[in-house]
Design a protein around this motif. Structure first.
Motif, PDB file in Angstrom:
ATOM      1  N   GLU A  21       0.820  -1.218   0.000  1.00 35.55           N
ATOM      2  CA  GLU A  21       0.000   0.000   0.000  1.00 35.55           C
ATOM      3  C   GLU A  21       0.852   1.265   0.000  1.00 35.55           C
ATOM      4  O   GLU A  21       0.362   2.350  -0.267  1.00 35.55           O
ATOM      5  N   GLU A  22       2.131   1.133   0.317  1.00 35.70           N
ATOM      6  CA  GLU A  22       3.060   2.260   0.245  1.00 35.70           C
ATOM      7  C   GLU A  22       3.681   2.254  -1.147  1.00 35.70           C
ATOM      8  O   GLU A  22       4.848   1.967  -1.320  1.00 35.70           O
ATOM      9  N   LYS A  23       2.909   2.590  -2.138  1.00 31.48           N
ATOM     10  CA  LYS A  23       3.340   2.436  -3.527  1.00 31.48           C
ATOM     11  C   LYS A  23       4.528   3.318  -3.891  1.00 31.48           C
ATOM     12  O   LYS A  23       5.448   2.875  -4.541  1.00 31.48           O
ATOM     13  N   SER A  24       4.524   4.561  -3.502  1.00 33.27           N
ATOM     14  CA  SER A  24       5.586   5.478  -3.889  1.00 33.27           C
ATOM     15  C   SER A  24       6.589   5.626  -2.746  1.00 33.27           C
ATOM     16  O   SER A  24       6.205   5.931  -1.620  1.00 33.27           O
ATOM     17  N   VAL A  25       7.849   5.366  -3.050  1.00 30.15           N
ATOM     18  CA  VAL A  25       8.899   5.490  -2.049  1.00 30.15           C
ATOM     19  C   VAL A  25      10.077   6.243  -2.650  1.00 30.15           C
ATOM     20  O   VAL A  25      10.216   6.345  -3.866  1.00 30.15           O
ATOM     21  N   SER A  26      10.907   6.778  -1.788  1.00 30.30           N
ATOM     22  CA  SER A  26      12.135   7.445  -2.200  1.00 30.30           C
ATOM     23  C   SER A  26      13.277   6.739  -1.485  1.00 30.30           C
ATOM     24  O   SER A  26      13.206   6.516  -0.279  1.00 30.30           O
ATOM     25  N   ILE A  27      14.309   6.351  -2.236  1.00 33.04           N
ATOM     26  CA  ILE A  27      15.416   5.608  -1.642  1.00 33.04           C
ATOM     27  C   ILE A  27      16.738   6.305  -1.935  1.00 33.04           C
ATOM     28  O   ILE A  27      16.835   7.140  -2.835  1.00 33.04           O
ATOM     29  N   PRO A  39      21.244   9.869  -3.904  1.00 36.77           N
ATOM     30  CA  PRO A  39      20.103  10.117  -3.017  1.00 36.77           C
ATOM     31  C   PRO A  39      18.782  10.361  -3.759  1.00 36.77           C
ATOM     32  O   PRO A  39      18.764  10.694  -4.941  1.00 36.77           O
ATOM     33  N   ARG A  40      17.710  10.160  -3.028  1.00 34.06           N
ATOM     34  CA  ARG A  40      16.354  10.549  -3.417  1.00 34.06           C
ATOM     35  C   ARG A  40      15.902  10.022  -4.782  1.00 34.06           C
ATOM     36  O   ARG A  40      15.433  10.784  -5.622  1.00 34.06           O
ATOM     37  N   LEU A  41      16.003   8.721  -4.972  1.00 34.20           N
ATOM     38  CA  LEU A  41      15.478   8.107  -6.198  1.00 34.20           C
ATOM     39  C   LEU A  41      14.001   7.796  -5.985  1.00 34.20           C
ATOM     40  O   LEU A  41      13.624   7.117  -5.041  1.00 34.20           O
ATOM     41  N   GLN A  44       8.592   2.971  -7.307  1.00 37.42           N
ATOM     42  CA  GLN A  44       7.318   2.343  -6.995  1.00 37.42           C
ATOM     43  C   GLN A  44       7.612   0.951  -6.459  1.00 37.42           C
ATOM     44  O   GLN A  44       8.472   0.244  -6.990  1.00 37.42           O
ATOM     45  N   LEU A  45       6.918   0.555  -5.422  1.00 40.25           N
ATOM     46  CA  LEU A  45       7.093  -0.770  -4.854  1.00 40.25           C
ATOM     47  C   LEU A  45       6.461  -1.806  -5.774  1.00 40.25           C
ATOM     48  O   LEU A  45       5.266  -1.739  -6.068  1.00 40.25           O
ATOM     49  N   ALA A  46       7.267  -2.737  -6.290  1.00 43.67           N
ATOM     50  CA  ALA A  46       6.769  -3.807  -7.148  1.00 43.67           C
ATOM     51  C   ALA A  46       6.317  -5.001  -6.307  1.00 43.67           C
ATOM     52  O   ALA A  46       5.287  -5.608  -6.588  1.00 43.67           O
ATOM     53  N   TYR A  47       7.102  -5.352  -5.292  1.00 43.94           N
ATOM     54  CA  TYR A  47       6.724  -6.426  -4.377  1.00 43.94           C
ATOM     55  C   TYR A  47       7.505  -6.298  -3.078  1.00 43.94           C
ATOM     56  O   TYR A  47       8.564  -5.703  -3.034  1.00 43.94           O
ATOM     57  N   GLY A  48       6.956  -6.854  -2.045  1.00 42.11           N
ATOM     58  CA  GLY A  48       7.613  -6.954  -0.749  1.00 42.11           C
ATOM     59  C   GLY A  48       7.100  -8.191  -0.057  1.00 42.11           C
ATOM     60  O   GLY A  48       5.888  -8.368   0.065  1.00 42.11           O
ATOM     61  N   PHE A  70      12.033   1.883 -10.699  1.00 39.33           N
ATOM     62  CA  PHE A  70      12.381   3.300 -10.743  1.00 39.33           C
ATOM     63  C   PHE A  70      11.334   4.086 -11.523  1.00 39.33           C
ATOM     64  O   PHE A  70      10.833   3.623 -12.542  1.00 39.33           O
ATOM     65  N   ASP A  71      10.984   5.274 -11.032  1.00 36.43           N
ATOM     66  CA  ASP A  71      10.113   6.194 -11.775  1.00 36.43           C
ATOM     67  C   ASP A  71      10.981   6.878 -12.824  1.00 36.43           C
ATOM     68  O   ASP A  71      11.387   8.037 -12.664  1.00 36.43           O
ATOM     69  N   TYR A  72      11.302   6.155 -13.871  1.00 37.74           N
ATOM     70  CA  TYR A  72      12.312   6.560 -14.835  1.00 37.74           C
ATOM     71  C   TYR A  72      12.029   7.931 -15.462  1.00 37.74           C
ATOM     72  O   TYR A  72      12.941   8.710 -15.684  1.00 37.74           O
TER      73      TYR A  72
END
Length: 95
Positions: A21-27, A39-41, A44-48, A70-72
């Motif tokens: 449910e946390e689809k958008s993340v920054s890593i 930093p700060r890529l 989108q979470l594909a699986y966990g 990656f949100d290319y």
């Protein structure tokens, strides 16, 4: 170039796993041995998921797997170049 998968260890009482449910993340990507840091890529979470082969003797520790896409379109040219460098030199899979 589209994403990255990795394993990580999680302490049950300290952190929560990445959830779908946390689809958008920054890593941040980094390699401590040589100072590589990106930093700060935006991703989108594909699986966990929990690793089925988890042979941990402690029930408080989980071995997990995660896949990020990656949100290319939202990445800068510099970020794209550094991702390519990271994938070619610091990963075990195909780049």
């Amino acid at each position: 170039m589209g994403g990255i998968g990795f394993g990580y260890t999680l302490l049950d009482d300290q952190l929560k796993p990445l959830a779908t449910e946390e689809k958008s993340v920054s890593i941040d990507l980094f390699v401590s041995s040589n100072g590589f840091y990106l930093p700060r890529l935006k991703c989108q979470l594909a699986y966990g998921k929990r690793n089925r082969k988890d042979s941990s003797s402690s029930l408080r520790v989980q071995s997990r797997q995660c896949g990020l896409k990656f949100d290319y379109d939202d990445l800068t040219d510099e970020q794209k170049e550094k991702i390519e460098l990271f994938l070619k030199h610091y990963t075990a899979g195909e780049a």
